[in-house]
Design an enzyme around this catalytic site. Structure first.
Site, PDB file in Angstrom:
ATOM      1  N   THR A  18       0.836  -1.210   0.000  1.00 58.43           N
ATOM      2  CA  THR A  18       0.000   0.000   0.000  1.00 58.43           C
ATOM      3  C   THR A  18       0.864   1.251   0.000  1.00 58.43           C
ATOM      4  OG1 THR A  18      -1.554  -1.236   1.399  1.00 58.43           O
ATOM      5  CG2 THR A  18      -1.973   1.092   1.167  1.00 58.43           C
ATOM      6  N   ARG A  22       8.002  -2.530   2.539  1.00 61.15           N
ATOM      7  CA  ARG A  22       8.212  -2.633   3.987  1.00 61.15           C
ATOM      8  C   ARG A  22       8.600  -4.040   4.349  1.00 61.15           C
ATOM      9  NH1 ARG A  22       3.261   0.610   6.762  1.00 61.15           N
ATOM     10  NH2 ARG A  22       3.561   2.404   5.422  1.00 61.15           N
ATOM     11  N   SER A 113       6.492   3.809   8.309  1.00 57.04           N
ATOM     12  CA  SER A 113       5.341   4.528   8.858  1.00 57.04           C
ATOM     13  C   SER A 113       5.085   4.208  10.326  1.00 57.04           C
ATOM     14  CB  SER A 113       4.115   4.247   8.004  1.00 57.04           C
ATOM     15  OG  SER A 113       3.049   5.066   8.399  1.00 57.04           O
ATOM     16  N   HIS A 114       3.931   3.609  10.613  1.00 54.26           N
ATOM     17  CA  HIS A 114       3.507   3.381  11.987  1.00 54.26           C
ATOM     18  C   HIS A 114       3.973   2.023  12.502  1.00 54.26           C
ATOM     19  CE1 HIS A 114       0.755   2.071   8.932  1.00 54.26           C
ATOM     20  NE2 HIS A 114       0.406   1.078   9.734  1.00 54.26           N
ATOM     21  N   ASP A 277       2.276   9.841  13.665  1.00 50.03           N
ATOM     22  CA  ASP A 277       2.894   8.516  13.584  1.00 50.03           C
ATOM     23  C   ASP A 277       4.387   8.572  13.256  1.00 50.03           C
ATOM     24  OD1 ASP A 277       2.698   9.257  10.910  1.00 50.03           O
ATOM     25  OD2 ASP A 277       2.437   7.198  10.230  1.00 50.03           O
ATOM     26  N   ASP A 279       6.309   8.462  10.614  1.00 52.64           N
ATOM     27  CA  ASP A 279       6.829   9.362   9.587  1.00 52.64           C
ATOM     28  C   ASP A 279       6.022  10.649   9.453  1.00 52.64           C
ATOM     29  OD1 ASP A 279       4.674   7.896   8.622  1.00 52.64           O
ATOM     30  OD2 ASP A 279       5.294   8.108   6.547  1.00 52.64           O
ATOM     31  N   ASP A 281       2.784  11.395   8.896  1.00 49.42           N
ATOM     32  CA  ASP A 281       1.676  11.667   7.977  1.00 49.42           C
ATOM     33  C   ASP A 281       0.308  11.373   8.585  1.00 49.42           C
ATOM     34  OD1 ASP A 281       2.014   8.941   7.859  1.00 49.42           O
ATOM     35  OD2 ASP A 281       2.235   8.824   5.679  1.00 49.42           O
ATOM     36  N   ARG A 282       0.277  10.664   9.722  1.00 47.07           N
ATOM     37  CA  ARG A 282      -1.019  10.389  10.360  1.00 47.07           C
ATOM     38  C   ARG A 282      -1.275  11.345  11.511  1.00 47.07           C
ATOM     39  NH1 ARG A 282      -2.153   3.914  10.656  1.00 47.07           N
ATOM     40  NH2 ARG A 282      -1.746   3.539   8.452  1.00 47.07           N
ATOM     41  N   THR A 344      -7.960   2.278  -1.084  1.00 58.15           N
ATOM     42  CA  THR A 344      -7.094   2.594   0.053  1.00 58.15           C
ATOM     43  C   THR A 344      -5.679   2.915  -0.413  1.00 58.15           C
ATOM     44  OG1 THR A 344      -8.379   1.196   1.501  1.00 58.15           O
ATOM     45  CG2 THR A 344      -6.103   1.574   2.142  1.00 58.15           C
ATOM     46  N   GLU A 364      -9.810   6.775   6.660  1.00 59.86           N
ATOM     47  CA  GLU A 364     -10.215   6.445   8.026  1.00 59.86           C
ATOM     48  C   GLU A 364      -9.030   6.087   8.909  1.00 59.86           C
ATOM     49  OE1 GLU A 364      -9.479   3.148   8.893  1.00 59.86           O
ATOM     50  OE2 GLU A 364      -8.800   2.919   6.820  1.00 59.86           O
ATOM     51  N   SER A 365      -7.904   5.766   8.277  1.00 54.02           N
ATOM     52  CA  SER A 365      -6.732   5.307   9.009  1.00 54.02           C
ATOM     53  C   SER A 365      -5.901   6.482   9.535  1.00 54.02           C
ATOM     54  CB  SER A 365      -5.889   4.414   8.115  1.00 54.02           C
ATOM     55  OG  SER A 365      -5.605   5.087   6.895  1.00 54.02           O
ATOM     56  N   LYS A 376      -0.527  12.568   2.941  1.00 57.09           N
ATOM     57  CA  LYS A 376      -1.302  12.954   4.099  1.00 57.09           C
ATOM     58  C   LYS A 376      -0.351  13.632   5.077  1.00 57.09           C
ATOM     59  CE  LYS A 376      -1.172   8.223   5.857  1.00 57.09           C
ATOM     60  NZ  LYS A 376      -1.452   7.077   4.987  1.00 57.09           N
ATOM     61  N   ARG A 496      -8.861  -6.382   8.004  1.00 62.03           N
ATOM     62  CA  ARG A 496      -9.496  -5.151   8.473  1.00 62.03           C
ATOM     63  C   ARG A 496     -10.989  -5.220   8.144  1.00 62.03           C
ATOM     64  NH1 ARG A 496      -5.006  -2.548   9.762  1.00 62.03           N
ATOM     65  NH2 ARG A 496      -3.336  -2.100   8.271  1.00 62.03           N
TER      66      ARG A 496
HETATM   67  C1  G1P Z   1      -2.865   1.263   5.874  1.00 63.45           C
HETATM   68  C2  G1P Z   1      -4.139   2.069   5.892  1.00 63.45           C
HETATM   69  C3  G1P Z   1      -4.226   2.928   4.654  1.00 63.45           C
HETATM   70  C4  G1P Z   1      -2.978   3.798   4.557  1.00 63.45           C
HETATM   71  C5  G1P Z   1      -1.729   2.937   4.635  1.00 63.45           C
HETATM   72  C6  G1P Z   1      -0.470   3.790   4.693  1.00 63.45           C
HETATM   73  O1  G1P Z   1      -2.848   0.419   4.752  1.00 63.45           O
HETATM   74  O2  G1P Z   1      -5.262   1.239   5.999  1.00 63.45           O
HETATM   75  O3  G1P Z   1      -5.381   3.715   4.718  1.00 63.45           O
HETATM   76  O4  G1P Z   1      -2.984   4.524   3.357  1.00 63.45           O
HETATM   77  O5  G1P Z   1      -1.760   2.133   5.802  1.00 63.45           O
HETATM   78  O6  G1P Z   1      -0.430   4.608   5.806  1.00 63.45           O
HETATM   79  P1  G1P Z   1      -3.245  -1.133   4.826  1.00 63.45           P
HETATM   80  O7  G1P Z   1      -2.359  -1.759   5.859  1.00 63.45           O
HETATM   81  O8  G1P Z   1      -4.674  -1.165   5.251  1.00 63.45           O
HETATM   82  O9  G1P Z   1      -3.029  -1.644   3.437  1.00 63.45           O
HETATM   83 ZN    ZN Z   2       2.775   7.099   8.166  1.00 60.89          ZN
END
Ligand code: G1P
Ligand code: ZN
Length: 543
Positions: A18, A22, A113-114, A277, A279, A281-282, A344, A364-365, A376, A496
């Site tokens: 996504t 990673r 990211s997170h 988060d 990096d 962006d959240r 997404t 929503e994330s 973001k 999810r």
């Molecule tokens: C998740 C979130 C998605 C976001 C992505 C990157 O992806 O659901 O909205 O864009 O992280 O931060 P997912 O793990 O669901 O593919």
């Molecule tokens: Zn992030």
């Protein structure tokens, strides 16, 4: 100048998800693993020789090592100049800002990211294109295809660069410019928001706390909130980026940002709490004993956009990812603007933003953003909220409840089942898929199914398509269930489940969301056999 050509073999697992590639740190530490992927990025690009590249990461373990390697490879591949954040740090939105401002041909952002960091944590590489946004599928597919054929990569013999000292250094024919990670981004924020109004609020006794979770936003938040906006020192907590995020999980939600949640739900809490988060962006927004659902946050920003100088002229349109609640759709309808529904992942917003179709977008994330960059942006969302609070003179809770009164409340929740067996998760999705055509017309707990499909998207700008983007089951009253497998996890599969129900009656808007969604939670299990298939009695994370 000695450029070495190193022979290598492809790794079969370098398909970006996504949001970039990673993997656990030890995977990236395998000989040639990082190098192969970086070379595949360069090989997939054209006419970048002599051009600018932006480079930085969220400061997690392996960030500095990877940056040194990438600099030498960039020099060997003919990049003209690399702008690298001081200390190797750049938040994702700040990197996007630099790419746009200095017309770079792209950016490499090192982040998972997170996801947790440290020697046993995750690491990641994202490639962004000249508009500052994540590479679209077409580009990531080219990179992946290249990674499957790669036989050699190029690297310059050079000394390590001092990443802590701003200034320029020459390596081979390339200039490395270590830039202040924060300044350009902070200037951009000052150009969008009413810093006078927010400054008066923050220096005038309004109490807030921003938890940077020991991730990259710390230095940004300190400069903007404490220096430029004069919030008291200490407003930014856990503001020092650490390679392992202090052992935490740098994801701003009610589960992982526990310290902040305890403060905001404790005695005499501040009026406003926020977190970002790994990096940057959240974002998560909290009031005094009050949590703002990210889908509501997007709708509220859209409804109040003209209070912000940067959007005073109004917004042209909005976009949300498919699983995000339809709260923003109702605002768009009232404003008479378009609302787009995308798969997404932020990369799907890029074309809409570039074409001027939308001004604000969100997921929503805990992701919200606008056309100011192409990612973001956590701090941007936090400043947006502060700007609204400063102008409306209301608390977070009052603003949200006013919004519900006007537009109705969308009860919403996401249930994550993390680390479940991959095969079982795939079977669950396959079973759902194969049963979709039987669902319309069926009634569960009084809810009649009107639509059941696997979401597909056709980009209105370039006509590209994306299939199998999540299973949605829509009921007669507009309630929805959505099922997806995560594309960012690195261990097993993450299921999810997204749940949504609309409540226009203001006398029924004060329920706890899990209670209000009780029937839908039961229906989700009935239709998808979640408990049986995952072997789990309950989700690991509820947001
Ligand atoms: C998740 C979130 C998605 C976001 C992505 C990157 O992806 O659901 O909205 O864009 O992280 O931060 P997912 O793990 O669901 O593919
Ligand atoms: Zn992030």
């Amino acid at each position: 100048m000695n450029i070495r050509t190193i022979a290598t073999e492809p790794f079969d697992d370098q398909k970006p998800g996504t949001s970039g590639l990673r993997k656990p740190v030890p995977t990236f530490q395998k000989p040639n693993y990082l190098e192969n992927f970086i070379q595949s990025i360069f090989d997939s690009q054209e006419n970048y020789q002599g051009q600018r590249l932006v480079l930085g990461g969220d400061g997690r373990y392996y960030n500095r090592t990877a940056i040194q390697t990438i600099l030498k490879m960039a020099a060997a591949n003919g990049v003209g100049r690399v702008l690298v954040g001081q200390g190797g740090l750049l938040s994702t939105p700040a990197a996007s800002c630099l790419i746009r401002k200095y017309q770079a041909f792209g950016g490499i952002i090192l982040s998972a990211s997170h996801n947790p960091g440290g020697t046993d944590g995750d690491f990641g590489v994202k490639f962004n294109i000249p508009n500052g946004g994540p590479a679209p599928a077409e580009v990531t597919e080219t990179i992946f295809a290249r990674s499957q054929e790669i036989r050699e990569y190029y690297i310059l013999d050079a000394d390590e660069i001092n990443l802590d000292q701003p200034g320029e250094t020459q390596i081979g024919n390339m200039t490395v410019e270590v830039v202040d990670s924060v300044a350009d981004y902070a200037d951009l924020m000052a150009s969008i928001f009413d810093f006078d109004a927010i400054g008066n609020l923050l220096s005038g006794g309004f109490r807030m706390v921003m938890d940077a979770l020991h991730a990259v936003t710390g230095p940004y938040a300190k400069e903007i909130l404490e220096n430029r906006l004069q919030a008291p020192n200490g407003t930014v907590r856990n503001g020092e980026p650490l390679e392992d995020f202090g052992g935490g999980h740098p994801d701003p939600n009610l589960v992982y940002a526990r310290e902040l949640v305890e403060t905001m739900y404790g005695n005499n809490p501040p009026a406003f709490g926020a977190a970002s988060d790994g990096d940057g962006d959240r974002n998560m927004i909290l009031g005094d004993h009050f949590f703002v659902t990210p889908s509501d946050s997007l709708a509220i920003l859209a409804a109040n956009a003209t209070l912000v100088p940067g959007y005073a002229q109004g917004i042209t349109g909005v976009a949300r990812s498919m699983p995000t609640s339809q709260a923003v759709d109702r605002v768009a309808k009232q404003l008479g603007i378009d609302c787009y529904e995308t798969p997404t992942g932020w990369k799907f917003f890029g074309n809409l933003l570039d074409a001027g179709k939308v001004t604000l977008c969100g997921e929503e994330s805990f992701g919200t953003g606008s056309n100011h960059v192409r990612e973001k942006d956590g701090l941007w969302a936090i400043l947006f909220w502060l700007n609204i609070i400063a102008k409306r003179g209301q608390s977070v809770e009052e603003i949200v409840k006013d919004h519900w009164q006007t537009y109705g409340r969308t009860y919403y929740s996401r249930h994550d089942y993390e680390g479940v067996d991959k095969d079982s998760a795939n079977t669950l999705m396959e079973n759902l898929r194969s049963g979709l055509s039987n669902l319309p017309g069926k009634v569960f707990h009084g809810y009649e199914v009107t639509l059941a499909d696997d979401f597909s998207y056709r980009d209105p700008i370039d006509g590209s398509t994306a299939e199998k983007q999540g299973i949605r089951i829509v009921f007669k009253d507009g309630s929805r269930l959505v099922f997806r497998l995560s594309g960012t996890g690195t261990h097993g599969a993450t299921l999810r489940v997204y749940l949504e129900r609309y409540e226009p009656d203001s006398s029924k808007q004060n329920q706890d969301s899990q209670t209000a969604l009780g029937d839908l939670i039961a229906i989700a299990d009935e239709i998808a056999q979640i408990k049986t298939m995952t072997g789990r009695d309950e989700p690991s994370v509820i947001t």
